[in-house]
Design an enzyme around this catalytic site. Structure first.
Site, PDB file in Angstrom:
ATOM      1  N   HIS A   1      64.452  15.869 127.664  1.00 19.86           N
ATOM      2  CA  HIS A   1      64.017  15.257 128.938  1.00 19.86           C
ATOM      3  C   HIS A   1      63.078  14.087 128.662  1.00 19.86           C
ATOM      4  CE1 HIS A   1      62.481  15.325 133.191  1.00 19.86           C
ATOM      5  NE2 HIS A   1      61.384  14.859 132.583  1.00 19.86           N
ATOM      6  N   GLU A   2      62.043  14.298 127.834  1.00 19.60           N
ATOM      7  CA  GLU A   2      61.052  13.233 127.593  1.00 19.60           C
ATOM      8  C   GLU A   2      61.692  12.036 126.894  1.00 19.60           C
ATOM      9  OE1 GLU A   2      58.539  15.433 129.694  1.00 19.60           O
ATOM     10  OE2 GLU A   2      58.369  13.339 129.103  1.00 19.60           O
TER      11      GLU A   2
ATOM     12  N   HIS B   1      62.968   9.583 129.184  1.00 21.24           N
ATOM     13  CA  HIS B   1      61.945   8.602 129.629  1.00 21.24           C
ATOM     14  C   HIS B   1      61.727   7.553 128.556  1.00 21.24           C
ATOM     15  CE1 HIS B   1      61.031  10.880 133.134  1.00 21.24           C
ATOM     16  NE2 HIS B   1      60.404  11.873 132.524  1.00 21.24           N
TER      17      HIS B   1
ATOM     18  N   HIS C   1      62.810  10.066 136.805  1.00 20.71           N
ATOM     19  CA  HIS C   1      63.202  11.406 137.199  1.00 20.71           C
ATOM     20  C   HIS C   1      64.407  11.350 138.139  1.00 20.71           C
ATOM     21  CE1 HIS C   1      59.119  13.347 136.079  1.00 20.71           C
ATOM     22  NE2 HIS C   1      60.015  13.446 135.097  1.00 20.71           N
TER      23      HIS C   1
END
Lengths: 80, 395
Positions: free
Chosen positions: B121-122, B125, B131
């Site tokens: 997930h990170e 980014h 998101h």
């Protein structure tokens, strides 16, 4: 799930912090604007409820608070 | 999916990363593997390559830290914020920070956070994704424990990253989403993959369907929860309407299809049973050390599952129903009462069949069998009346 009642003030603080972190909520420090603050916070709650597909009420109901308490990523959910 | 303002992205395809430190929760090799696998998720659907460097400045610097750690986003101790990362750019741009106060693990358990899932997930980014509000997407901001065996990116995340970098050079973008046929074959604490795929879950039966039956029923902090498959009907003393949820929305790591459940209200503790295992939860929190085999409660090995359970707060005993018999469990001593099992019909006249689910409310037991429920006086064990099972659902 239901919340133990005496925690409500604590929950409001928690919600404010959450909205500051992830929904660009800025609390008006000048106390005279309290009602403006509440409206502004309700807007931000609505934005958060819409993002998570919750019922958009602007109220800090227990489902909204439950969602806020889930472990999550530290990046804001809205462009800021 | 979303991106950061002005959609920053890496202006090159060969991105470097460096792991600055490790968490004591995991073996270093497991940390490295989790992060490498996380990068592979993104390289498999874009032209990007990720090369690890061991010194100097890398595009993506990865570290574990707790509390204040040098940027303006201090971590908050266990729970809450698990990690954060910065969009592509020089300096801190692209960097990923994990909150060391969390319990990091390479497994999918209820007592720790899976480093691979959070890293993936990170890194989204770090590559420029914001998101997503698509439930089940990797870039959904809330941590959800999932089955990480052959985990593949959901379509929303593929669409997002390819909007920034395009598909991989060699082959067209291949849908890499999990298909329902790959659900785990054995019961585990891991969430069924079908929860994360956009395929349609089986439809929820209507509240007032006369044939509605329940797998399990329990009270929980003043509410009554009715379970069937993955669905939950919630009856709250504060709201007139019935609320509909799914098991995974409360306990993502538990899979659907409970056999039984009961609450020991003085301990704010609910136990759920499925096959020969049981879990204890307090609110959302699944107590560590679960699941446990039901034999721990004193059942003989011949009992492979139970049908229903109900707790009597007056006697502090819990009745477990299996076929046409029932056991009495003393909560104080955590042991089965002597002289059991007994035939249900002998003590509960008029209940001459198996019990699907059981509930204790307002001094009455309610034994559910098919689409009927039998209201019994807790003290006298006398049958009071028979009602439809879904009479609790405002039908």
């Amino acid at each position: 799930l239901p919340v133990i009642p005496e925690k409500e003030k604590e929950d409001m603080q928690f919600a404010k912090k959450y909205l500051e972190n992830f929904y660009d909520f800025k609390e008006e420090k000048n106390y005279l604007f309290k009602s403006k603050n509440l409206n502004h916070m309700a807007d931000k709650i609505r934005e958060m409820q819409s993002f998570f597909g919750l019922k958009v009420t602007g109220e800090l109901n227990h489902k909204t608070l439950d969602m806020m308490k889930q472990p999550r990523c530290g990046i804001p959910d809205v462009r800021s | 999916y979303s991106t950061f303002p002005q959609s920053p992205r890496w202006r090159k395809e060969d991105v470097t990363y460096r792991i600055l430190n490790y968490t004591p929760d995991m073996l270093q090799a497991d940390v490295e593997e989790a992060i490498s696998k996380a990068f592979q998720l993104w390289s498999s659907v874009t032209p990007l390559t990720f090369t690890r460097v061991y010194s100097g400045q890398a595009d993506i610097m990865i570290s574990f830290a707790s509390g204040f750690h040098g940027d303006f986003y201090s971590f908050d101790g266990p729970g809450g914020t698990l990690a954060h990362a910065y969009p592509p750019g020089s300096g801190i741009g692209g960097d990923t920070h994990f909150d060391e106060d969390e319990n990091w693990t390479k497994f999918t358990t209820s007592s720790g956070y899976n480093l691979f899932l959070v890293a993936a997930h990170e890194l989204g980014h770090s590559l420029g994704l914001g998101h997503s509000n698509v439930f089940g997407a990797l870039m959904y901001p809330i941590y959800m424990a999932r089955d990480t065996r052959d985990y593949r990116l959901p379509q929303d995340d593929i669409d997002g990253i390819q909007a920034l970098y395009g598909p991989p050079r060699e082959s067209p973008a291949v849908p890499t989403e999990m298909t329902p046929t790959e659900a785990p074959t054995e019961m585990s604490t891991q969430e069924e993959p079908t929860e994360t795929t956009p395929s349609k879950p089986p439809t929820r039966p209507e509240d007032c369907d006369p044939h509605l039956t329940f797998d399990a029923i329990t009270t929980l902090r003043g509410e009554i929860l009715f379970f069937k498959g993955s669905y939950v009907w919630r009856k709250s003393p504060y709201f007139s309407s019935i609320e509909h949820d799914t098991i995974s929305s409360f306990w993502p790591s538990l899979t659907a299809g409970f056999d039984a459940g009961y609450e020991v209200d003085k301990k704010d503790r609910v136990l759920f049973f499925k096959d020969n295992q049981y879990w204890a939860v307090s609110g959302y929190t699944i107590e560590p050390g679960f699941p446990k085999p039901i034999q721990n409660l004193g059942f003989p090995s011949s009992v492979r599952k139970i049908d229903a359970a109900v707790h009597d707060p007056n006697t502090k005993k819990t009745y477990f129903f299996v076929s046409n018999k029932y056991w009495s469990f003393k909560e104080n001593t955590q042991s089965m009462e002597r002289g059991y099992p007994r035939k249900i019909e002998v003590d509960f006249q008029g209940i001459g069949h198996a019990v699907d689910a059981a509930l204790q409310k307002n001094g009455h037991f309610y034994f559910f069998h098919g689409s009927n429920q039998y209201e019994v006086d807790v003290k006298t064990k006398k049958l009071i009346r028979i009602m439809k099972s879904n009479s609790w659902l405002n039908c």
